[in-house]
Design a protein around this motif. Structure first.
Motif, PDB file in Angstrom:
ATOM      1  N   SER A  89      52.514  -6.432  47.889  1.00  0.00           N
ATOM      2  CA  SER A  89      52.967  -7.284  48.980  1.00  0.00           C
ATOM      3  C   SER A  89      53.230  -8.683  48.428  1.00  0.00           C
ATOM      4  CB  SER A  89      51.910  -7.361  50.087  1.00  0.00           C
ATOM      5  OG  SER A  89      52.242  -8.386  51.000  1.00  0.00           O
ATOM      6  N   ARG A  90      54.482  -9.114  48.521  1.00  0.00           N
ATOM      7  CA  ARG A  90      54.790 -10.485  48.094  1.00  0.00           C
ATOM      8  C   ARG A  90      54.218 -11.504  49.075  1.00  0.00           C
ATOM      9  NH1 ARG A  90      60.732 -10.840  47.533  1.00  0.00           N
ATOM     10  NH2 ARG A  90      60.821  -8.808  48.479  1.00  0.00           N
ATOM     11  N   LEU A  91      53.988 -11.094  50.329  1.00  0.00           N
ATOM     12  CA  LEU A  91      53.372 -11.994  51.307  1.00  0.00           C
ATOM     13  C   LEU A  91      51.895 -12.201  51.001  1.00  0.00           C
ATOM     14  CD1 LEU A  91      53.499 -13.610  53.989  1.00  0.00           C
ATOM     15  CD2 LEU A  91      52.959 -11.457  55.157  1.00  0.00           C
ATOM     16  N   TYR A  92      51.165 -11.122  50.732  1.00  0.00           N
ATOM     17  CA  TYR A  92      49.722 -11.199  50.503  1.00  0.00           C
ATOM     18  C   TYR A  92      49.331 -11.246  49.034  1.00  0.00           C
ATOM     19  CZ  TYR A  92      49.270 -10.121  55.465  1.00  0.00           C
ATOM     20  OH  TYR A  92      49.351 -10.161  56.828  1.00  0.00           O
ATOM     21  N   ASP A  93      50.286 -10.960  48.141  1.00  0.00           N
ATOM     22  CA  ASP A  93      50.037 -10.990  46.689  1.00  0.00           C
ATOM     23  C   ASP A  93      48.906 -10.024  46.314  1.00  0.00           C
ATOM     24  OD1 ASP A  93      50.460 -11.818  44.040  1.00  0.00           O
ATOM     25  OD2 ASP A  93      49.068 -13.503  44.218  1.00  0.00           O
ATOM     26  N   ASP A  94      48.995  -8.782  46.835  1.00  0.00           N
ATOM     27  CA  ASP A  94      47.961  -7.788  46.565  1.00  0.00           C
ATOM     28  C   ASP A  94      48.570  -6.402  46.389  1.00  0.00           C
ATOM     29  OD1 ASP A  94      48.602  -6.851  49.128  1.00  0.00           O
ATOM     30  OD2 ASP A  94      46.735  -7.519  50.039  1.00  0.00           O
ATOM     31  N   GLY A 114      60.120   5.208  49.845  1.00  0.00           N
ATOM     32  CA  GLY A 114      61.340   5.998  49.697  1.00  0.00           C
ATOM     33  C   GLY A 114      61.119   7.360  49.058  1.00  0.00           C
ATOM     34  N   ALA A 115      59.904   7.889  49.128  1.00  0.00           N
ATOM     35  CA  ALA A 115      59.600   9.192  48.524  1.00  0.00           C
ATOM     36  C   ALA A 115      60.441  10.272  49.202  1.00  0.00           C
ATOM     37  CB  ALA A 115      58.119   9.509  48.672  1.00  0.00           C
ATOM     38  N   GLU A 116      61.149  11.045  48.402  1.00  0.00           N
ATOM     39  CA  GLU A 116      62.005  12.090  48.964  1.00  0.00           C
ATOM     40  C   GLU A 116      61.519  13.487  48.629  1.00  0.00           C
ATOM     41  OE1 GLU A 116      65.998  10.963  47.877  1.00  0.00           O
ATOM     42  OE2 GLU A 116      66.096   9.643  49.618  1.00  0.00           O
ATOM     43  N   ASP A 117      61.390  13.804  47.382  1.00  0.00           N
ATOM     44  CA  ASP A 117      60.938  15.134  46.974  1.00  0.00           C
ATOM     45  C   ASP A 117      59.450  15.013  46.666  1.00  0.00           C
ATOM     46  OD1 ASP A 117      60.727  17.712  46.128  1.00  0.00           O
ATOM     47  OD2 ASP A 117      62.019  17.493  44.379  1.00  0.00           O
ATOM     48  N   LEU A 118      58.599  15.424  47.609  1.00  0.00           N
ATOM     49  CA  LEU A 118      57.173  15.105  47.581  1.00  0.00           C
ATOM     50  C   LEU A 118      56.338  16.373  47.677  1.00  0.00           C
ATOM     51  CD1 LEU A 118      54.666  13.200  48.142  1.00  0.00           C
ATOM     52  CD2 LEU A 118      55.413  13.185  50.508  1.00  0.00           C
ATOM     53  N   THR A 119      55.308  16.453  46.828  1.00  0.00           N
ATOM     54  CA  THR A 119      54.325  17.524  46.893  1.00  0.00           C
ATOM     55  C   THR A 119      52.952  16.894  47.080  1.00  0.00           C
ATOM     56  OG1 THR A 119      55.615  18.816  45.320  1.00  0.00           O
ATOM     57  CG2 THR A 119      53.348  19.503  45.662  1.00  0.00           C
ATOM     58  N   ILE A 120      52.193  17.409  48.050  1.00  0.00           N
ATOM     59  CA  ILE A 120      50.818  16.948  48.264  1.00  0.00           C
ATOM     60  C   ILE A 120      49.906  17.977  47.616  1.00  0.00           C
ATOM     61  CG2 ILE A 120      49.060  16.369  49.974  1.00  0.00           C
ATOM     62  CD1 ILE A 120      51.435  15.729  51.902  1.00  0.00           C
ATOM     63  N   LEU A 152      57.000  -5.585  51.115  1.00  0.00           N
ATOM     64  CA  LEU A 152      56.401  -4.531  50.300  1.00  0.00           C
ATOM     65  C   LEU A 152      57.416  -3.933  49.327  1.00  0.00           C
ATOM     66  CD1 LEU A 152      54.356  -2.584  53.007  1.00  0.00           C
ATOM     67  CD2 LEU A 152      53.532  -4.297  51.389  1.00  0.00           C
ATOM     68  N   GLU A 153      56.934  -3.687  48.122  1.00  0.00           N
ATOM     69  CA  GLU A 153      57.731  -2.968  47.121  1.00  0.00           C
ATOM     70  C   GLU A 153      56.773  -2.127  46.291  1.00  0.00           C
ATOM     71  OE1 GLU A 153      58.075  -6.293  43.631  1.00  0.00           O
ATOM     72  OE2 GLU A 153      59.269  -6.642  45.452  1.00  0.00           O
ATOM     73  N   HIS A 154      57.227  -0.949  45.891  1.00  0.00           N
ATOM     74  CA  HIS A 154      56.324  -0.123  45.081  1.00  0.00           C
ATOM     75  C   HIS A 154      56.460  -0.507  43.610  1.00  0.00           C
ATOM     76  CE1 HIS A 154      59.879   2.540  44.623  1.00  0.00           C
ATOM     77  NE2 HIS A 154      59.293   2.976  43.527  1.00  0.00           N
ATOM     78  N   GLN A 155      55.320  -0.480  42.934  1.00  0.00           N
ATOM     79  CA  GLN A 155      55.251  -0.817  41.506  1.00  0.00           C
ATOM     80  C   GLN A 155      54.317   0.162  40.810  1.00  0.00           C
ATOM     81  OE1 GLN A 155      54.005  -4.877  40.839  1.00  0.00           O
ATOM     82  NE2 GLN A 155      55.702  -5.739  41.996  1.00  0.00           N
ATOM     83  N   TRP A 156      54.643   0.462  39.560  1.00  0.00           N
ATOM     84  CA  TRP A 156      53.754   1.253  38.707  1.00  0.00           C
ATOM     85  C   TRP A 156      52.880   0.273  37.943  1.00  0.00           C
ATOM     86  CZ3 TRP A 156      53.550   6.342  39.439  1.00  0.00           C
ATOM     87  CH2 TRP A 156      54.639   6.952  40.067  1.00  0.00           C
TER      88      TRP A 156
END
Length: 178
Positions: A41-46, A73-79, A128-132
């Motif tokens: 989160s760029r707003l919360y920096d966490d 944006g997960a499209e092809d997903l396995t749980i 929000l943005e996803h990061q590895w």
């Protein structure tokens, strides 16, 4: 599956303070380099795990697939499997006075492809943005902001405690195949 640690209770509340219950699902997504996909989160920096609340008509799988599509944006997903749960007594994040017993279910997932996230208004506001990222980097970043003005507001005080508890558990398991 393991319930992590003791009940996390927001400051000023007690274990009997809740009026409502809430269940959430969260995705634990690792790559081949043992980095984890988290929401920054760029707003919360966490850093937090992608996921969110289960709607009345949803089961865990439907809710998790919806949340991961919306947020990352997960499209092809396995749980694969349920990793752990956490429990918190906390205020809601929408500024009301409701107190919840929130149970979060963390599922190990595999994502084959990412598309465009379909974030809601609140998620867009949080930027929000996803990061590895490595477990240690995420834990240290969360510790560094845990007591700032954003994270000491009602409804946000327990979030990073919960997320770091799961990240630390994953660190313990890293020698095993997750």
């Amino acid at each position: 599956m393991r319930r992590l640690g003791s009940l996390i209770i927001e400051e000023g509340l007690t274990k009997d303070s809740f009026q409502r219950t809430r269940q959430t699902v969260r995705g634990v997504i690792l790559n081949e380099d043992q980095k984890i996909c988290l929401l920054y989160s760029r707003l919360y920096d966490d850093y937090t795990f992608p996921g969110g609340g289960i709607k009345a008509e949803e089961d865990h799988e439907c809710a998790l697939k919806r949340e991961l599509k919306e947020e990352i944006g997960a499209e092809d997903l396995t749980i694969d499997s349920l990793l752990c749960t956490t429990e918190e007594i906390r205020y809601g994040i929408r500024g009301d006075e409701h107190v919840y017993l929130q149970t979060s279910y963390y599922y190990i997932c595999k994502i084959q492809s990412f598309g465009e996230p379909t974030q809601n208004k609140l998620e867009k506001k949080q930027k929000l943005e996803h990061q590895w990222i490595s477990f240690d980097e995420a834990i240290l970043k969360n510790i560094s902001v845990m007591n700032d003005a954003n994270h000491t507001k009602k409804g946000l005080r327990t979030v990073l405690q919960r997320e770091n508890a799961v990240l630390n558990y994953l660190k313990e398991l890293k020698h095993e195949k997750i």
